[in-house]
Design a protein around this motif. Structure first.
Motif, PDB file in Angstrom:
ATOM      1  N   UNK A  81       0.833  -1.202   0.000  1.00 61.50           N
ATOM      2  CA  UNK A  81       0.000   0.000   0.000  1.00 61.50           C
ATOM      3  C   UNK A  81       0.873   1.260   0.000  1.00 61.50           C
ATOM      4  N   UNK A  82       0.508   2.227  -0.842  1.00 67.43           N
ATOM      5  CA  UNK A  82       1.028   3.586  -0.672  1.00 67.43           C
ATOM      6  C   UNK A  82      -0.140   4.482  -0.269  1.00 67.43           C
ATOM      7  N   UNK A 110       6.456  10.387   2.645  1.00 69.47           N
ATOM      8  CA  UNK A 110       7.443  11.420   2.407  1.00 69.47           C
ATOM      9  C   UNK A 110       8.779  10.982   1.876  1.00 69.47           C
ATOM     10  N   UNK A 111       8.901   9.737   1.445  1.00 72.91           N
ATOM     11  CA  UNK A 111      10.181   9.326   0.850  1.00 72.91           C
ATOM     12  C   UNK A 111       9.976   8.142  -0.091  1.00 72.91           C
ATOM     13  N   UNK A 112      10.867   8.025  -1.060  1.00 71.90           N
ATOM     14  CA  UNK A 112      10.838   6.898  -1.986  1.00 71.90           C
ATOM     15  C   UNK A 112      11.251   5.634  -1.249  1.00 71.90           C
ATOM     16  N   UNK A 113      10.554   4.535  -1.548  1.00 70.46           N
ATOM     17  CA  UNK A 113      10.796   3.276  -0.844  1.00 70.46           C
ATOM     18  C   UNK A 113      10.760   2.123  -1.821  1.00 70.46           C
ATOM     19  N   UNK A 123      10.197  -6.494  -7.086  1.00 69.12           N
ATOM     20  CA  UNK A 123      10.553  -5.307  -6.313  1.00 69.12           C
ATOM     21  C   UNK A 123       9.559  -4.200  -6.626  1.00 69.12           C
ATOM     22  N   UNK A 124       8.898  -3.701  -5.572  1.00 68.88           N
ATOM     23  CA  UNK A 124       7.935  -2.622  -5.729  1.00 68.88           C
ATOM     24  C   UNK A 124       8.564  -1.322  -5.254  1.00 68.88           C
ATOM     25  N   UNK A 125       8.515  -0.310  -6.114  1.00 68.28           N
ATOM     26  CA  UNK A 125       9.028   1.016  -5.785  1.00 68.28           C
ATOM     27  C   UNK A 125       7.840   1.978  -5.700  1.00 68.28           C
ATOM     28  N   UNK A 126       7.830   2.798  -4.652  1.00 71.25           N
ATOM     29  CA  UNK A 126       6.701   3.711  -4.517  1.00 71.25           C
ATOM     30  C   UNK A 126       6.998   4.871  -3.596  1.00 71.25           C
ATOM     31  N   UNK A 127       6.010   5.751  -3.474  1.00 70.82           N
ATOM     32  CA  UNK A 127       6.168   6.972  -2.673  1.00 70.82           C
ATOM     33  C   UNK A 127       4.821   7.302  -2.041  1.00 70.82           C
ATOM     34  N   UNK A 128       4.732   7.161  -0.720  1.00 67.89           N
ATOM     35  CA  UNK A 128       3.512   7.528   0.000  1.00 67.89           C
ATOM     36  C   UNK A 128       3.486   9.034   0.271  1.00 67.89           C
TER      37      UNK A 128
END
Length: 354
Positions: A81-82, A110-113, A123-128
């Motif tokens: 989830x983001x 607040x940061x890329x994860x 690999x999931x890349x996201x930004x909440x």
């Protein structure tokens, strides 16, 4: 690998506030979300991707516990989830501190994860979101997080105040799939690679049509195929009903009800009435409004007058004189203009009691 991509569920929302069905719709939205979880189990889906605005606002601990209970029922599916612009992760909020007991990953605000899932080699890349708006082009700066893995970008945004991005720039990234949220209508941007899933249920009268989720499969060669699946319980429908001068109020009600039954009696309606009706008919659709989900009735009908009878009854007054003048086919004015002038003139004279 199998995945389901959803976004903009807005759990906790009360659509159509002030309407008798508002609370029921809120529960229906949660029920539809649970039905998607059932699909995850039935299809043995590996990943549930939630691209922002799962909640309508930053959730409380109670709301998170309720979510956790449902996600814990997934025996195989891992959930990622983001947070979006509506349910952004405030500092020291329950959202930021809650520890899920289900197999769930929530990206910090607040940061890329990156989140690498070893058994799936994905690999999931996201930004909440950590605040309601971001003007920066954050998504364009994110890159795949692991070489040799299946890479997914999980993003929420698309206008100038919510992580604006160029679809061309995102498409050039080496992500295998880009799961987007923020827009409430499904939008397949790049075949089998980039899409907005849209919301599971429509949330207001502007969101007409079907709503649903995206189901995806990745084959052994790493090729992705996606399908959009409608799942909403109700739709917002704009229905135009044509009336005529022979109809009384009962017949008008029957015609409107027939239209609703043709289009689906469970939908939420914005009904527009058109055509000419007898000037003596007073339209009353209260029975229809009590029986069905009717959000708005727009009356665009015109009053119909029997001009011959009206002229005969009023030959010695201003109404009769108006009809006589505007019925003159030898007039230099066009017929459509004369008809409109007659309609407006009679309406005005009747209204003031002439």
């Amino acid at each position: 690998m199998k995945f389901i991509h959803i976004s903009d569920v807005h759990l906790g929302i009360r659509p159509d506030m002030g309407r008798v069905w508002s609370d029921k719709r809120s529960e229906e939205i949660f029920d539809t979300f649970k039905e998607v979880l059932t699909v995850c189990d039935e299809l043995q889906v590996d990943l549930l991707l939630i691209a922002g605005d799962l909640f309508d606002k930053t959730p409380s601990e109670k709301e998170l516990r309720r979510l956790d209970v449902e996600l814990k029922k997934l025996y195989k599916t891992k959930t990622v989830i983001i947070a979006g612009s509506a349910d952004y992760i405030k500092e020291d909020s329950d959202w930021s501190k809650y520890a899920f007991s289900s197999n769930t990953i929530v990206f910090p605000g607040g940061r890329a994860t990156n989140a690498y899932i070893d058994d799936l080699n994905v690999c999931i890349t996201g930004y909440s979101y950590a605040k309601p708006e971001y003007n920066e082009r954050i998504l364009e700066k994110l890159n795949p997080g692991r070489e040799g893995a299946y890479n997914i970008l999980l993003g929420h945004g698309g206008d100038m105040n919510h992580m604006p991005f160029s679809t061309e720039k995102l498409a050039k990234k080496d992500f295998d799939y880009i799961a987007l949220g923020f827009i409430h209508k499904v939008k397949h941007i790049l075949k089998n690679k980039m899409a907005f899933s849209g919301s599971l249920e429509p949330l207001d009268y502007t969101e007409t049509g079907k709503h649903g989720y995206i189901y995806g499969e990745v084959d052994e060669e790493g090729r992705t195929g996606i399908t959009w699946v409608p799942c909403n319980k109700r739709s917002y429908v704009n229905a135009t009903v044509k009336l005529n001068s022979s109809m009384d109020n009962r017949m008008i009600n029957d015609t409107v009800e027939q239209k609703i039954n043709e289009l689906g009696k469970d939908n939420i309606y914005r009904i527009m009435l058109k055509g000419k009706i007898d000037s003596k008919v007073d339209i009353n659709l209260s029975v229809i409004k009590n029986k069905y989900y009717v959000n708005q009735i727009i009356n665009r009908t015109e009053e119909y007058y029997d001009l011959d009878k009206l002229q005969q009854e009023n030959k010695n007054n201003i109404v009769g004189r108006l009809i006589s003048i505007l019925s003159d086919e030898d007039s230099s004015e066009k017929e459509d203009i004369r008809k409109k002038a007659m309609q407006y003139g009679i309406d005005a004279l009747v209204e003031i009691g002439e």
